[in-house]
Design a protein around this motif. Structure first.
Motif, PDB file in Angstrom:
ATOM      1  N   ALA A  74     -23.612  47.933  30.140  1.00  0.00           N
ATOM      2  CA  ALA A  74     -22.513  47.516  31.028  1.00  0.00           C
ATOM      3  C   ALA A  74     -21.771  46.324  30.411  1.00  0.00           C
ATOM      4  O   ALA A  74     -20.635  46.027  30.773  1.00  0.00           O
ATOM      5  N   ASN A  75     -22.418  45.648  29.481  1.00  0.00           N
ATOM      6  CA  ASN A  75     -21.768  44.551  28.773  1.00  0.00           C
ATOM      7  C   ASN A  75     -20.776  45.159  27.775  1.00  0.00           C
ATOM      8  O   ASN A  75     -21.174  45.979  26.942  1.00  0.00           O
ATOM      9  N   PRO A  76     -19.490  44.773  27.819  1.00  0.00           N
ATOM     10  CA  PRO A  76     -18.488  45.396  26.943  1.00  0.00           C
ATOM     11  C   PRO A  76     -18.862  45.329  25.465  1.00  0.00           C
ATOM     12  O   PRO A  76     -18.490  46.215  24.693  1.00  0.00           O
ATOM     13  N   PHE A  77     -19.642  44.298  25.094  1.00  0.00           N
ATOM     14  CA  PHE A  77     -20.019  44.219  23.674  1.00  0.00           C
ATOM     15  C   PHE A  77     -20.827  45.456  23.282  1.00  0.00           C
ATOM     16  O   PHE A  77     -20.513  46.140  22.310  1.00  0.00           O
ATOM     17  N   PHE A  78     -21.861  45.754  24.076  1.00  0.00           N
ATOM     18  CA  PHE A  78     -22.711  46.907  23.750  1.00  0.00           C
ATOM     19  C   PHE A  78     -21.985  48.226  24.029  1.00  0.00           C
ATOM     20  O   PHE A  78     -22.194  49.227  23.330  1.00  0.00           O
ATOM     21  N   VAL A 147     -30.035  46.319  15.045  1.00  0.00           N
ATOM     22  CA  VAL A 147     -28.722  45.651  14.997  1.00  0.00           C
ATOM     23  C   VAL A 147     -28.734  44.429  15.904  1.00  0.00           C
ATOM     24  O   VAL A 147     -29.513  44.339  16.859  1.00  0.00           O
ATOM     25  N   ASP A 148     -27.913  43.465  15.544  1.00  0.00           N
ATOM     26  CA  ASP A 148     -27.595  42.308  16.376  1.00  0.00           C
ATOM     27  C   ASP A 148     -28.704  41.265  16.466  1.00  0.00           C
ATOM     28  O   ASP A 148     -28.457  40.087  16.304  1.00  0.00           O
ATOM     29  N   ARG A 149     -29.912  41.664  16.747  1.00  0.00           N
ATOM     30  CA  ARG A 149     -31.009  40.707  16.872  1.00  0.00           C
ATOM     31  C   ARG A 149     -31.993  40.998  15.756  1.00  0.00           C
ATOM     32  O   ARG A 149     -32.294  42.164  15.485  1.00  0.00           O
ATOM     33  N   GLU A 150     -32.546  39.945  15.158  1.00  0.00           N
ATOM     34  CA  GLU A 150     -33.484  40.131  14.054  1.00  0.00           C
ATOM     35  C   GLU A 150     -34.907  40.202  14.615  1.00  0.00           C
ATOM     36  O   GLU A 150     -35.246  39.451  15.525  1.00  0.00           O
ATOM     37  N   THR A 192     -32.228  35.923  18.633  1.00  0.00           N
ATOM     38  CA  THR A 192     -31.804  35.154  17.455  1.00  0.00           C
ATOM     39  C   THR A 192     -30.308  34.834  17.497  1.00  0.00           C
ATOM     40  O   THR A 192     -29.927  33.724  17.102  1.00  0.00           O
ATOM     41  N   PRO A 193     -29.424  35.727  17.961  1.00  0.00           N
ATOM     42  CA  PRO A 193     -27.995  35.362  17.981  1.00  0.00           C
ATOM     43  C   PRO A 193     -27.741  34.063  18.735  1.00  0.00           C
ATOM     44  O   PRO A 193     -27.026  33.183  18.251  1.00  0.00           O
ATOM     45  N   SER A 194     -28.328  33.899  19.908  1.00  0.00           N
ATOM     46  CA  SER A 194     -28.077  32.687  20.687  1.00  0.00           C
ATOM     47  C   SER A 194     -28.578  31.459  19.939  1.00  0.00           C
ATOM     48  O   SER A 194     -27.852  30.464  19.797  1.00  0.00           O
ATOM     49  N   GLU A 196     -28.992  30.963  16.805  1.00  0.00           N
ATOM     50  CA  GLU A 196     -28.172  30.674  15.610  1.00  0.00           C
ATOM     51  C   GLU A 196     -26.829  30.072  15.999  1.00  0.00           C
ATOM     52  O   GLU A 196     -26.295  29.193  15.320  1.00  0.00           O
ATOM     53  N   ARG A 197     -26.262  30.534  17.132  1.00  0.00           N
ATOM     54  CA  ARG A 197     -24.981  29.979  17.570  1.00  0.00           C
ATOM     55  C   ARG A 197     -25.133  28.503  17.962  1.00  0.00           C
ATOM     56  O   ARG A 197     -24.280  27.674  17.654  1.00  0.00           O
ATOM     57  N   VAL A 198     -26.240  28.202  18.608  1.00  0.00           N
ATOM     58  CA  VAL A 198     -26.493  26.810  18.996  1.00  0.00           C
ATOM     59  C   VAL A 198     -26.720  25.953  17.747  1.00  0.00           C
ATOM     60  O   VAL A 198     -26.255  24.806  17.665  1.00  0.00           O
ATOM     61  N   ASP A 221     -27.589  33.458  30.234  1.00  0.00           N
ATOM     62  CA  ASP A 221     -28.272  34.768  30.184  1.00  0.00           C
ATOM     63  C   ASP A 221     -27.380  35.868  29.623  1.00  0.00           C
ATOM     64  O   ASP A 221     -27.632  37.047  29.795  1.00  0.00           O
ATOM     65  N   PHE A 222     -26.257  35.492  28.998  1.00  0.00           N
ATOM     66  CA  PHE A 222     -25.287  36.466  28.467  1.00  0.00           C
ATOM     67  C   PHE A 222     -24.607  37.257  29.592  1.00  0.00           C
ATOM     68  O   PHE A 222     -24.015  38.303  29.320  1.00  0.00           O
ATOM     69  N   GLN A 223     -24.701  36.773  30.836  1.00  0.00           N
ATOM     70  CA  GLN A 223     -24.046  37.462  31.956  1.00  0.00           C
ATOM     71  C   GLN A 223     -23.008  36.540  32.610  1.00  0.00           C
ATOM     72  O   GLN A 223     -23.059  35.309  32.432  1.00  0.00           O
ATOM     73  N   CYS A 247     -21.966  31.051  24.668  1.00  0.00           N
ATOM     74  CA  CYS A 247     -22.451  31.880  23.555  1.00  0.00           C
ATOM     75  C   CYS A 247     -22.124  33.362  23.699  1.00  0.00           C
ATOM     76  O   CYS A 247     -22.619  34.161  22.874  1.00  0.00           O
ATOM     77  N   ASN A 248     -21.390  33.771  24.699  1.00  0.00           N
ATOM     78  CA  ASN A 248     -20.770  35.104  24.699  1.00  0.00           C
ATOM     79  C   ASN A 248     -19.609  35.141  25.683  1.00  0.00           C
ATOM     80  O   ASN A 248     -19.445  34.238  26.514  1.00  0.00           O
ATOM     81  N   ASP A 249     -18.789  36.203  25.594  1.00  0.00           N
ATOM     82  CA  ASP A 249     -17.559  36.259  26.398  1.00  0.00           C
ATOM     83  C   ASP A 249     -17.837  36.316  27.901  1.00  0.00           C
ATOM     84  O   ASP A 249     -17.125  35.697  28.702  1.00  0.00           O
ATOM     85  N   PHE A 275     -17.733  34.083  22.758  1.00  0.00           N
ATOM     86  CA  PHE A 275     -18.249  34.696  21.523  1.00  0.00           C
ATOM     87  C   PHE A 275     -18.347  36.197  21.768  1.00  0.00           C
ATOM     88  O   PHE A 275     -18.866  36.622  22.801  1.00  0.00           O
ATOM     89  N   ASP A 276     -17.851  36.993  20.920  1.00  0.00           N
ATOM     90  CA  ASP A 276     -17.858  38.465  20.866  1.00  0.00           C
ATOM     91  C   ASP A 276     -16.456  39.021  20.607  1.00  0.00           C
ATOM     92  O   ASP A 276     -16.295  39.926  19.811  1.00  0.00           O
ATOM     93  N   ASP A 277     -15.438  38.508  21.352  1.00  0.00           N
ATOM     94  CA  ASP A 277     -14.083  39.087  21.345  1.00  0.00           C
ATOM     95  C   ASP A 277     -14.128  40.543  21.811  1.00  0.00           C
ATOM     96  O   ASP A 277     -13.663  41.464  21.124  1.00  0.00           O
ATOM     97  N   ALA A 292     -14.851  36.285  17.101  1.00  0.00           N
ATOM     98  CA  ALA A 292     -14.825  37.753  17.048  1.00  0.00           C
ATOM     99  C   ALA A 292     -15.983  38.286  16.215  1.00  0.00           C
ATOM    100  O   ALA A 292     -16.229  37.833  15.092  1.00  0.00           O
ATOM    101  N   GLN A 293     -16.692  39.253  16.805  1.00  0.00           N
ATOM    102  CA  GLN A 293     -17.642  40.066  16.045  1.00  0.00           C
ATOM    103  C   GLN A 293     -16.932  41.368  15.675  1.00  0.00           C
ATOM    104  O   GLN A 293     -16.191  41.909  16.478  1.00  0.00           O
ATOM    105  N   PRO A 294     -17.177  41.907  14.476  1.00  0.00           N
ATOM    106  CA  PRO A 294     -16.551  43.194  14.095  1.00  0.00           C
ATOM    107  C   PRO A 294     -17.286  44.358  14.773  1.00  0.00           C
ATOM    108  O   PRO A 294     -18.021  45.123  14.134  1.00  0.00           O
TER     109      PRO A 294
HETATM  110  O1  RIB Z   1     -22.594  39.753  24.894  1.00  0.00           O
HETATM  111  C1  RIB Z   1     -23.874  40.197  24.507  1.00  0.00           C
HETATM  112  C2  RIB Z   1     -24.428  39.348  23.433  1.00  0.00           C
HETATM  113  O2  RIB Z   1     -25.694  39.871  23.100  1.00  0.00           O
HETATM  114  C3  RIB Z   1     -23.542  39.396  22.187  1.00  0.00           C
HETATM  115  O3  RIB Z   1     -23.138  38.101  21.810  1.00  0.00           O
HETATM  116  C4  RIB Z   1     -24.381  40.067  21.154  1.00  0.00           C
HETATM  117  O4  RIB Z   1     -24.369  39.380  19.903  1.00  0.00           O
HETATM  118  C5  RIB Z   1     -25.756  40.163  21.735  1.00  0.00           C
HETATM  119  O5  RIB Z   1     -26.640  39.262  21.114  1.00  0.00           O
END
Ligand code: RIB
Length: 338
Positions: A74-78, A147-150, A192-194, A196-198, A221-223, A247-249, A275-277, A292-294
């Protein structure tokens, strides 16, 4: 001598076309020229190919289907990432099964096990972020791209973005506008994304000689709700920040809503960076400055990587990191001269 089990790849090779062309001829999922169609049909006759999906999958574990697990589609990024994956699957003659983990390790493992049982040929995993022995065991059963998280301790192809530089660029932009008290709303700490951004946020502060004040960093919570609550807490401080890096849109949008509810105008009273665009960023008011993430490239490349992994299962794991890019819009503004 048992007859060689003819596969879609054998037909493609005999006809001199791609496997996706054979799949489109078989399934009628896309126009194929009469000339190529005839070549494919002729090859099937000569090879006595049995276009039976179940038989084929039993023969070769080849279902021409990929599985995907994301925390929240439901998150536009995913959602945007999954769309790019499905577009690439379609072009290659594959189908996609998409599932959600909701950020829960048990649900993530359950979905992976179900996808393996359905005999997907490969898996694209935007992981919850926690490696585990059970996850290691399961991922050994299916060609996987993380993808995205290590994931520590798991030898799988990995596709990431440069989160640290993204957090650094976002914060340096706010500093260049004159902001000295910059709040940060983080994502879930397990990802890991969060983190690293911090780290990028702290690097930019340090480079500018600004102190790191942990009172200015709140857990999100990315929400939307996490951004709203985070901004409420930051703006209630005795010395509130004049800018917020979320740390996200979704959390940036939540922060803008919280500021409005408190009578603070964005960007006049408060600058906000996300963060995300995602598709949201350009269309909300004010339009969001964000990193922006590609996203489309992530989906396309992840699919190409897993298809490559299916072809070459024993090749060493691949790790790719794509660049991020600051996109400046209306939600950031120079600090008014005090
Ligand atoms: O918006 C969802 C977030 O979770 C994005 O920043 C993406 O990188 C993921 O980690």
């Amino acid at each position: 001598m048992p007859r060689h089990l003819v596969t879609i790849r054998d037909v493609a090779q005999r006809a001199g076309v791609s496997t996706s062309t054979v799949s489109h001829v078989l399934n009628g999922t896309r126009f194929v020229s009469p000339e190529l169609t005839e070549r494919v049909r002729q090859a099937m006759i000569e090879l006595r190919y049995q276009p039976n999906a179940v038989a084929r999958s039993l023969r070769r574990r080849e279902t021409l289907t990929l599985g995907m697990v994301v925390p929240d589609n439901a998150n536009p990024f995913f959602a945007m990432m999954a769309r790019a994956v499905e577009d690439t699957c379609y072009r290659q003659g594959y189908s996609l099964i998409l599932t959600n983990s909701e950020g829960d390790l048990t649900r993530e493992l359950t979905n992976i096990n179900v996808l393996v049982a359905k005999q997907v040929d490969g898996l694209i995993l935007a992981a919850v972020g926690l490696g585990s022995r059970e996850l290691q065991r399961v991922l050994r059963q299916v060609p996987t791209v993380v993808v995205d998280r290590e994931l520590s301790g798991i030898a799988a192809d990995t596709l990431l973005v440069d989160n640290l530089d993204g957090g650094y660029q976002a914060t340096r932009h706010l500093i260049a506008l004159g902001h000295r008290r910059i709040g940060c709303i983080t994502g879930p700490s397990v990802t890991t994304p969060s983190a690293e951004r911090v780290t990028g946020y702290r690097r930019a502060l340090n480079e500018a000689g600004l102190p790191y004040d942990e009172l200015l960093v709140v857990r999100g919570d990315f929400q939307f709700a996490g951004g709203y609550a985070g901004a409420q807490a930051l703006l209630a401080l005795p010395e509130p920040p004049t800018a917020i890096f979320a740390c996200n849109d979704l959390m940036a949008v939540g922060a803008i809503a919280a500021a409005a509810a408190l009578g603070r105008r964005v960007p006049d009273d408060l600058s906000v960076v996300g963060f995300d665009d995602t598709i949201l960023a350009a269309y909300i008011t004010p339009a969001l400055t964000t990193v922006a993430q590609p996203i489309a490239d992530i989906g396309r490349l992840a699919t190409e990587m897993v298809l490559q992994r299916i072809q070459a299962p024993t090749d060493p794991p691949v790790r790719r990191v794509l660049p991020t890019r600051l996109v400046i819009r209306q939600s950031t503004h120079p600090l008014p001269a005090s």
